[in-house]
Write a protein that holds these residues in place. Structure first.
Motif, PDB file in Angstrom:
ATOM      1  N   PRO A  14      15.388  26.674   1.417  1.00  0.00           N
ATOM      2  CA  PRO A  14      15.249  26.931   0.060  1.00  0.00           C
ATOM      3  C   PRO A  14      16.697  26.902  -0.695  1.00  0.00           C
ATOM      4  CG  PRO A  14      14.363  28.704   1.346  1.00  0.00           C
ATOM      5  CD  PRO A  14      14.732  27.724   2.065  1.00  0.00           C
ATOM      6  N   SER A  15      16.641  26.642  -1.923  1.00  0.00           N
ATOM      7  CA  SER A  15      18.050  26.529  -2.570  1.00  0.00           C
ATOM      8  C   SER A  15      17.798  27.344  -3.860  1.00  0.00           C
ATOM      9  CB  SER A  15      18.617  25.391  -2.763  1.00  0.00           C
ATOM     10  OG  SER A  15      19.612  24.949  -3.567  1.00  0.00           O
ATOM     11  N   PRO A  16      18.660  28.412  -4.198  1.00  0.00           N
ATOM     12  CA  PRO A  16      19.755  28.789  -3.410  1.00  0.00           C
ATOM     13  C   PRO A  16      18.996  29.489  -2.026  1.00  0.00           C
ATOM     14  CG  PRO A  16      19.340  30.227  -5.222  1.00  0.00           C
ATOM     15  CD  PRO A  16      18.370  29.219  -5.327  1.00  0.00           C
ATOM     16  N   LEU A  17      19.917  29.735  -1.186  1.00  0.00           N
ATOM     17  CA  LEU A  17      19.337  30.326   0.237  1.00  0.00           C
ATOM     18  C   LEU A  17      19.139  31.960  -0.265  1.00  0.00           C
ATOM     19  CD1 LEU A  17      22.132  29.185   2.651  1.00  0.00           C
ATOM     20  CD2 LEU A  17      19.892  28.508   2.619  1.00  0.00           C
ATOM     21  N   PRO A  18      17.962  32.468   0.556  1.00  0.00           N
ATOM     22  CA  PRO A  18      17.669  33.950   0.492  1.00  0.00           C
ATOM     23  C   PRO A  18      18.897  34.707   0.556  1.00  0.00           C
ATOM     24  CG  PRO A  18      16.323  32.856   1.948  1.00  0.00           C
ATOM     25  CD  PRO A  18      17.383  31.786   1.569  1.00  0.00           C
ATOM     26  N   ASN A  19      18.994  35.761  -0.037  1.00  0.00           N
ATOM     27  CA  ASN A  19      20.036  36.949   0.395  1.00  0.00           C
ATOM     28  C   ASN A  19      19.406  38.286   0.655  1.00  0.00           C
ATOM     29  OD1 ASN A  19      22.183  38.393   0.229  1.00  0.00           O
ATOM     30  ND2 ASN A  19      22.673  38.312  -1.812  1.00  0.00           N
ATOM     31  N   PRO A  20      19.273  38.647   1.717  1.00  0.00           N
ATOM     32  CA  PRO A  20      20.100  37.990   2.827  1.00  0.00           C
ATOM     33  C   PRO A  20      19.347  37.040   3.768  1.00  0.00           C
ATOM     34  CG  PRO A  20      18.840  40.220   3.488  1.00  0.00           C
ATOM     35  CD  PRO A  20      18.767  39.858   2.131  1.00  0.00           C
ATOM     36  N   PHE A  21      20.309  36.011   4.176  1.00  0.00           N
ATOM     37  CA  PHE A  21      19.731  34.894   4.876  1.00  0.00           C
ATOM     38  C   PHE A  21      19.523  35.590   6.353  1.00  0.00           C
ATOM     39  CE2 PHE A  21      20.289  31.172   7.637  1.00  0.00           C
ATOM     40  CZ  PHE A  21      19.244  30.330   7.029  1.00  0.00           C
ATOM     41  N   THR A  22      18.429  35.171   7.161  1.00  0.00           N
ATOM     42  CA  THR A  22      18.447  35.485   8.535  1.00  0.00           C
ATOM     43  C   THR A  22      18.649  34.308   9.190  1.00  0.00           C
ATOM     44  OG1 THR A  22      16.740  37.311   7.856  1.00  0.00           O
ATOM     45  CG2 THR A  22      16.908  36.578  10.162  1.00  0.00           C
ATOM     46  N   ASN A  23      19.575  34.475  10.188  1.00  0.00           N
ATOM     47  CA  ASN A  23      19.589  33.070  10.950  1.00  0.00           C
ATOM     48  C   ASN A  23      18.685  33.039  12.055  1.00  0.00           C
ATOM     49  OD1 ASN A  23      22.132  33.440  10.084  1.00  0.00           O
ATOM     50  ND2 ASN A  23      23.270  33.304  12.076  1.00  0.00           N
ATOM     51  N   THR A  24      18.103  31.687  12.363  1.00  0.00           N
ATOM     52  CA  THR A  24      17.133  31.424  13.121  1.00  0.00           C
ATOM     53  C   THR A  24      17.473  31.113  14.452  1.00  0.00           C
ATOM     54  OG1 THR A  24      17.013  28.931  12.524  1.00  0.00           O
ATOM     55  CG2 THR A  24      15.421  30.403  11.330  1.00  0.00           C
ATOM     56  N   GLU A  25      18.860  30.984  14.586  1.00  0.00           N
ATOM     57  CA  GLU A  25      19.438  30.699  15.854  1.00  0.00           C
ATOM     58  C   GLU A  25      20.417  32.225  16.157  1.00  0.00           C
ATOM     59  OE1 GLU A  25      21.676  27.006  15.980  1.00  0.00           O
ATOM     60  OE2 GLU A  25      19.940  26.216  14.994  1.00  0.00           O
TER      61      GLU A  25
END
Length: 68
Positions: A14-25
């Motif tokens: 998604p753009s903009p990235l969600p805040n907070p962004f949760t890493n998948t790695e």
């Protein structure tokens, strides 16, 4: 200008990235950021490295006593 984000597998995020962004790695994750000129279709890409930071641990303070 349009900004789009892609994961390591080329899947658009998604753009903009969600805040907070949760890493998948775990720990670090590289995202490809593409900036596109919407009039010409020209674009440029770069890598954005997201680093996971641990939440600080907060210790319970000891009781404070005071005399008048």
């Amino acid at each position: 200008m349009e900004i789009s984000y892609y994961d390591n597998n080329g899947v658009q995020l998604p753009s903009p990235l969600p805040n907070p962004f949760t890493n998948t790695e775990t720990y670090n994750q590289n995202l490809t950021v593409r900036v596109t000129n919407s009039q010409t279709g020209c674009f440029n890409e770069t890598i954005l490295t997201l680093e996971t930071s641990l939440q600080p641990s907060i210790n319970q303070p000891q009781n404070l006593y005071a005399c008048d």
